[in-house]
Write a protein that holds these residues in place. Sequence first.
Motif: not given
Length: 128
Positions: A15-40
Motif C-alpha cells: 500500500l505504501i508503494q501504491k500510494a507513493a506511485l499515485e502521489r497519494d499524500v493522505p494515504a501515506l500519512k495514514k500508513l506512516f506513524a506521526e512519530e516515524f523516523s528514518h535513519t539514512h
Amino acid sequence: LVRAVEKEVLATRGLIQKAALERDVPALKKLFAEEFSHTHGSGRMEGRDARILALIAGEPVIELAPATDRHVHVHGGTTAIVTGLSPVLSPSENQSHDVRWIQVYVKDASGWRIVASQATRLPVPASN
C-alpha cells in the motif's frame, strides 16, 4: 497468527508503494506513524513529512526498491520488524548499491503503520 501478520505487513508495504506511485499524500500519512523516523546510511535522520516528500518525488528509497532476502519477524501480534536487501540508486554516483534495511511496523486501531526504518549501504566487494 504469524503467517497472517506477515501477509498484513507485506500488504501494508504494498500500500505504501501504491500510494507513493499515485502521489497519494493522505494515504501515506495514514500508513506512516506521526512519530516515524528514518535513519539514512549517512546517519542523517528524517521524519514522516520529509519521507513522504521523498516518496512522492520518486527519490530512490527502500520503500520503493525491489527487495530480496526479506524476512518478517512478528512480536506479539502488534509489532513486526521487516528486514531486507535492496539495490538503491545513488543519484550522486549514478549507480545502484546494495542496502540492508530494517522497518518497524506497529498495529493500532487504524491498522498497520510504519514507525521507523533504517538503511545501511553495504561495502562494494573487493575485486580480485
